[in-house]
Design a protein around this motif. Structure first.
Motif, short mmCIF file in Angstrom:
data_model
loop_
_atom_site.label_atom_id
_atom_site.label_comp_id
_atom_site.label_asym_id
_atom_site.label_seq_id
_atom_site.Cartn_x
_atom_site.Cartn_y
_atom_site.Cartn_z
N ASN A 102 -7.51 -1.78 0.95
CA ASN A 102 -6.97 -0.60 0.27
C ASN A 102 -5.90 -0.98 -0.74
OD1 ASN A 102 -8.50 1.52 1.41
ND2 ASN A 102 -7.34 1.30 3.30
N LEU A 103 -5.14 -2.02 -0.46
CA LEU A 103 -4.13 -2.48 -1.41
C LEU A 103 -4.80 -3.00 -2.69
CD1 LEU A 103 -1.08 -3.03 -1.78
CD2 LEU A 103 -1.53 -5.33 -0.92
N VAL A 104 -5.86 -3.76 -2.54
CA VAL A 104 -6.58 -4.30 -3.70
C VAL A 104 -7.25 -3.19 -4.49
CG1 VAL A 104 -8.55 -5.75 -4.37
CG2 VAL A 104 -6.90 -6.59 -2.69
N ASN A 105 -7.77 -2.19 -3.80
CA ASN A 105 -8.45 -1.07 -4.46
C ASN A 105 -7.48 -0.06 -5.07
OD1 ASN A 105 -10.98 -2.05 -3.93
ND2 ASN A 105 -11.21 -0.90 -2.03
N GLY A 106 -6.19 -0.20 -4.82
CA GLY A 106 -5.22 0.70 -5.41
C GLY A 106 -4.89 1.91 -4.56
N ASN A 107 -5.40 2.00 -3.34
CA ASN A 107 -5.07 3.10 -2.42
C ASN A 107 -3.80 2.72 -1.66
OD1 ASN A 107 -7.48 4.27 -3.23
ND2 ASN A 107 -8.61 3.34 -1.53
N GLN A 109 -1.08 4.34 -0.51
CA GLN A 109 -0.63 5.09 0.67
C GLN A 109 -1.44 4.70 1.91
OE1 GLN A 109 -0.64 9.26 -0.48
NE2 GLN A 109 1.53 9.33 0.13
N THR A 110 -2.74 4.63 1.75
CA THR A 110 -3.60 4.24 2.87
C THR A 110 -3.32 2.80 3.27
OG1 THR A 110 -5.28 5.72 1.96
CG2 THR A 110 -5.98 4.19 3.68
N ILE A 112 -0.47 1.13 2.98
CA ILE A 112 0.81 1.07 3.68
C ILE A 112 0.66 1.61 5.10
CG2 ILE A 112 3.14 2.06 3.76
CD1 ILE A 112 3.16 1.82 0.70
N TYR A 113 -0.07 2.70 5.24
CA TYR A 113 -0.28 3.26 6.58
C TYR A 113 -1.01 2.26 7.48
CZ TYR A 113 -1.91 6.31 10.30
OH TYR A 113 -2.17 6.85 11.52
N SER A 114 -2.06 1.65 6.96
CA SER A 114 -2.82 0.67 7.75
C SER A 114 -1.98 -0.55 8.08
CB SER A 114 -4.08 0.25 7.01
OG SER A 114 -4.94 1.34 6.81
N ALA A 115 -1.19 -1.01 7.12
CA ALA A 115 -0.34 -2.18 7.35
C ALA A 115 0.72 -1.89 8.41
CB ALA A 115 0.31 -2.63 6.05
N VAL A 116 1.32 -0.73 8.35
CA VAL A 116 2.33 -0.36 9.35
C VAL A 116 1.69 -0.26 10.73
CG1 VAL A 116 3.87 1.51 10.09
CG2 VAL A 116 3.92 0.72 7.72
#
Length: 161
Positions: A102-107, A109-110, A112-116
């Protein structure tokens, strides 16, 4: 009931396969598989009754650590032989992958949520291992002090006679 069996079998296989890859002694492979299966089953059952992933991972890690301690005493092998393969089913690899994807795709918020979430689960696993080790250490110290005290009392009784 079938779903429970499938979860048990695949978590057992994942832990045992990782144990093979890390070259644990052959006689401990079943115990490594059971260690991972016990942790995953505790995690899965707790998630089925409504607990979040971090709490389930904490409980699963405590279960793996307790089962690993028992196997290390019975098989007379270091506890890490059972702890490390036992934690494999609990590791949030898929969630970490989703965070990076999601970070690479530009999402963002998603991502950060997944990483947390992944960090919280990893922290819960580490906390479960630490809590279990502290508890085992305290139990060991209590037993040693109790044994020393009883020996001293026996010595005093023998000297009084």
């Amino acid at each position: 009931m079938l779903q429970l069996g499938v979860h048990f079998v695949f978590s057992f296989l994942a832990s045992a396969a990782y144990a093979i890859i890390t070259n644990v002694p052959r006689r401990s492979l079943y115990a490594c598989g059971l260690s991972g299966a016990s942790g995953w089953m505790v995690y899965w059952i707790s998630s089925q009754i409504g607990a979040n992933a971090a709490l389930g991972s904490l409980l699963g890690a405590l279960s793996v650590a307790a089962v690993s301690f028992i196997f290390s005493k019975t098989l007379k092998l270091p506890v890490t032989i059972f702890n490390i393969p036992g934690m494999v089913p609990l590791v949030p690899g898929g969630l970490a992958y989703q965070a990076v994807r999601n970070l690479v795709n530009g999402n963002y918020q998603t991502a950060i949520y997944s990483a947390v979430q992944a960090i919280m689960i990893a922290g819960a696993i580490a906390l479960g291992l630490v809590l279990s080790e502290v508890l085992n250490h305290n139990i060991r110290n209590f037993r040693e002090k109790r044994d020393i005290t009883s020996l001293l009392r026996q010595k005093e009784e023998q000297q009084d006679d």
